[in-house]
Design a protein around this motif. Structure first.
Motif, PDB file in Angstrom:
ATOM      1  N   GLN A  32       0.832  -1.206   0.000  1.00  0.00           N
ATOM      2  CA  GLN A  32       0.000   0.000   0.000  1.00  0.00           C
ATOM      3  C   GLN A  32       0.869   1.260   0.000  1.00  0.00           C
ATOM      4  OE1 GLN A  32      -2.498  -0.467   3.436  1.00  0.00           O
ATOM      5  NE2 GLN A  32      -3.647  -2.172   2.543  1.00  0.00           N
ATOM      6  N   ILE A  33       1.926   1.250   0.787  1.00  0.00           N
ATOM      7  CA  ILE A  33       2.823   2.399   0.873  1.00  0.00           C
ATOM      8  C   ILE A  33       3.538   2.618  -0.453  1.00  0.00           C
ATOM      9  CG2 ILE A  33       4.975   3.186   1.970  1.00  0.00           C
ATOM     10  CD1 ILE A  33       3.751   1.695   4.536  1.00  0.00           C
ATOM     11  N   LYS A  34       4.010   1.548  -1.057  1.00  0.00           N
ATOM     12  CA  LYS A  34       4.656   1.660  -2.376  1.00  0.00           C
ATOM     13  C   LYS A  34       3.674   2.258  -3.381  1.00  0.00           C
ATOM     14  CE  LYS A  34       7.389  -0.799  -5.776  1.00  0.00           C
ATOM     15  NZ  LYS A  34       7.942  -2.065  -6.242  1.00  0.00           N
ATOM     16  N   GLN A  35       2.415   1.838  -3.319  1.00  0.00           N
ATOM     17  CA  GLN A  35       1.390   2.363  -4.229  1.00  0.00           C
ATOM     18  C   GLN A  35       1.153   3.852  -3.975  1.00  0.00           C
ATOM     19  OE1 GLN A  35      -0.174   0.785  -6.909  1.00  0.00           O
ATOM     20  NE2 GLN A  35      -0.666   2.927  -7.291  1.00  0.00           N
ATOM     21  N   VAL A  36       1.145   4.274  -2.708  1.00  0.00           N
ATOM     22  CA  VAL A  36       0.983   5.695  -2.374  1.00  0.00           C
ATOM     23  C   VAL A  36       2.104   6.513  -3.014  1.00  0.00           C
ATOM     24  CG1 VAL A  36       1.164   7.366  -0.459  1.00  0.00           C
ATOM     25  CG2 VAL A  36      -0.352   5.386  -0.254  1.00  0.00           C
ATOM     26  N   ILE A  37       3.331   6.033  -2.892  1.00  0.00           N
ATOM     27  CA  ILE A  37       4.481   6.755  -3.447  1.00  0.00           C
ATOM     28  C   ILE A  37       4.422   6.773  -4.975  1.00  0.00           C
ATOM     29  CG2 ILE A  37       7.004   6.704  -3.667  1.00  0.00           C
ATOM     30  CD1 ILE A  37       6.914   5.633  -0.678  1.00  0.00           C
ATOM     31  N   GLU A  38       4.057   5.651  -5.577  1.00  0.00           N
ATOM     32  CA  GLU A  38       3.925   5.623  -7.038  1.00  0.00           C
ATOM     33  C   GLU A  38       2.814   6.560  -7.501  1.00  0.00           C
ATOM     34  OE1 GLU A  38       3.592   1.391  -7.650  1.00  0.00           O
ATOM     35  OE2 GLU A  38       5.771   1.170  -7.875  1.00  0.00           O
ATOM     36  N   THR A  39       1.734   6.653  -6.744  1.00  0.00           N
ATOM     37  CA  THR A  39       0.645   7.586  -7.074  1.00  0.00           C
ATOM     38  C   THR A  39       1.133   9.030  -6.965  1.00  0.00           C
ATOM     39  OG1 THR A  39      -1.043   6.019  -6.358  1.00  0.00           O
ATOM     40  CG2 THR A  39      -1.685   8.344  -6.429  1.00  0.00           C
ATOM     41  N   PHE A  40       1.910   9.316  -5.917  1.00  0.00           N
ATOM     42  CA  PHE A  40       2.500  10.652  -5.753  1.00  0.00           C
ATOM     43  C   PHE A  40       3.288  11.029  -7.010  1.00  0.00           C
ATOM     44  CE2 PHE A  40       6.116  13.324  -4.629  1.00  0.00           C
ATOM     45  CZ  PHE A  40       5.551  14.328  -3.860  1.00  0.00           C
ATOM     46  N   PHE A  41       4.128  10.110  -7.493  1.00  0.00           N
ATOM     47  CA  PHE A  41       4.942  10.414  -8.669  1.00  0.00           C
ATOM     48  C   PHE A  41       4.130  10.397  -9.959  1.00  0.00           C
ATOM     49  CE2 PHE A  41       8.429   9.703  -5.726  1.00  0.00           C
ATOM     50  CZ  PHE A  41       9.175  10.838  -6.002  1.00  0.00           C
ATOM     51  N   ASP A  42       3.046   9.665  -9.990  1.00  0.00           N
ATOM     52  CA  ASP A  42       2.139   9.747 -11.137  1.00  0.00           C
ATOM     53  C   ASP A  42       1.593  11.166 -11.237  1.00  0.00           C
ATOM     54  OD1 ASP A  42       0.487   8.724 -13.314  1.00  0.00           O
ATOM     55  OD2 ASP A  42      -1.185   8.811 -11.894  1.00  0.00           O
ATOM     56  N   GLY A  43       1.137  11.709 -10.112  1.00  0.00           N
ATOM     57  CA  GLY A  43       0.663  13.093 -10.085  1.00  0.00           C
ATOM     58  C   GLY A  43       1.762  14.088 -10.396  1.00  0.00           C
ATOM     59  N   PHE A  44       2.957  13.810  -9.909  1.00  0.00           N
ATOM     60  CA  PHE A  44       4.126  14.655 -10.163  1.00  0.00           C
ATOM     61  C   PHE A  44       4.392  14.748 -11.660  1.00  0.00           C
ATOM     62  CE2 PHE A  44       8.835  14.882 -10.536  1.00  0.00           C
ATOM     63  CZ  PHE A  44       9.096  16.050  -9.813  1.00  0.00           C
ATOM     64  N   LEU A 100      12.292   6.098 -10.267  1.00  0.00           N
ATOM     65  CA  LEU A 100      12.494   5.465  -8.962  1.00  0.00           C
ATOM     66  C   LEU A 100      13.332   4.210  -9.165  1.00  0.00           C
ATOM     67  CD1 LEU A 100       8.893   5.914  -7.522  1.00  0.00           C
ATOM     68  CD2 LEU A 100      10.835   7.512  -7.509  1.00  0.00           C
ATOM     69  N   THR A 101      14.413   4.090  -8.403  1.00  0.00           N
ATOM     70  CA  THR A 101      15.374   3.009  -8.624  1.00  0.00           C
ATOM     71  C   THR A 101      15.365   1.947  -7.525  1.00  0.00           C
ATOM     72  OG1 THR A 101      17.136   4.282  -7.551  1.00  0.00           O
ATOM     73  CG2 THR A 101      16.901   4.519  -9.949  1.00  0.00           C
ATOM     74  N   SER A 102      14.828   2.265  -6.348  1.00  0.00           N
ATOM     75  CA  SER A 102      14.814   1.285  -5.257  1.00  0.00           C
ATOM     76  C   SER A 102      13.808   1.705  -4.190  1.00  0.00           C
ATOM     77  CB  SER A 102      16.206   1.158  -4.626  1.00  0.00           C
ATOM     78  OG  SER A 102      16.601   2.389  -4.045  1.00  0.00           O
ATOM     79  N   PHE A 103      13.339   0.697  -3.438  1.00  0.00           N
ATOM     80  CA  PHE A 103      12.423   0.936  -2.322  1.00  0.00           C
ATOM     81  C   PHE A 103      12.894   0.144  -1.119  1.00  0.00           C
ATOM     82  CE2 PHE A 103       9.513   2.197  -5.645  1.00  0.00           C
ATOM     83  CZ  PHE A 103       8.617   3.061  -5.031  1.00  0.00           C
ATOM     84  N   SER A 104      12.906   0.771   0.036  1.00  0.00           N
ATOM     85  CA  SER A 104      13.093   0.092   1.315  1.00  0.00           C
ATOM     86  C   SER A 104      12.046   0.668   2.262  1.00  0.00           C
ATOM     87  CB  SER A 104      14.506   0.331   1.861  1.00  0.00           C
ATOM     88  OG  SER A 104      14.635  -0.247   3.148  1.00  0.00           O
TER      89      SER A 104
END
Length: 160
Positions: A32-44, A100-104
């Motif tokens: 869910q958190i990864k999806q939130v961040i990907e959504t943020f960058f989609d809007g970006f 985006l190159t990596s997620f932790s």
């Protein structure tokens, strides 16, 4: 005595089994958190403040740090509303992409941290790279970004 030892062994085995591997709800939260961040960058990338706001809390702290040309550390705060205005006002003639190159991702109850590597490209030319560190809070089932700090630099960016 034998019954007590058997019971103790059974309890230890159960504890060992349940202690291994992530909690399924943590795995779900990480997705869910990864999806939130990907959504943020989609809007970006779409320059759409409504999309960005949909995954952000009412108040977001936004900061950046890096080194200047003399090697001195620089640090600044930015108003989230100014960030949104600047993103939405980028002319169509300028192409930009944050890859985006990596997620932790770490999660504890209602709080999470996401350490996200990135490369920033401007008009198909590499500009800089760094880390985005997102802090998120789960507001009654919805993960929202409350804080974002990033680093920026050119050294060590394109190493494999």
């Amino acid at each position: 005595m034998r019954t007590v030892l058997s019971f103790a062994f059974l309890c230890m085995t159960c504890l060992t089994v349940t202690a291994q591997g992530p909690n399924p709800s943590d795995v779900d939260s990480e997705q869910q958190i990864k999806q939130v961040i990907e959504t943020f960058f989609d809007g970006f990338h779409k320059q759409d403040s409504t999309i960005i706001k949909s995954v952000s809390a009412d108040q977001v702290v936004l900061q950046t740090t890096g080194r200047d040309q003399e090697g001195k550390t620089r640090f600044r705060n930015e108003e989230f509303s100014n960030f949104l205005t600047s993103i939405c006002s980028i002319p169509d003639s300028i192409k930009f992409e944050e890859k985006l190159t990596s997620f932790s991702i770490q999660v504890d109850r209602t709080m999470a941290n996401a350490w996200v590597g990135y490369e920033f490209w401007l008009n198909d030319t590499f500009s800089h790279c760094g880390i985005n560190s997102f802090q998120l809070v789960n507001f009654d089932g919805d993960w929202k970004i409350i804080y974002l700090i990033d680093t920026r630099g050119k050294a060590g960016c394109m190493e494999e």
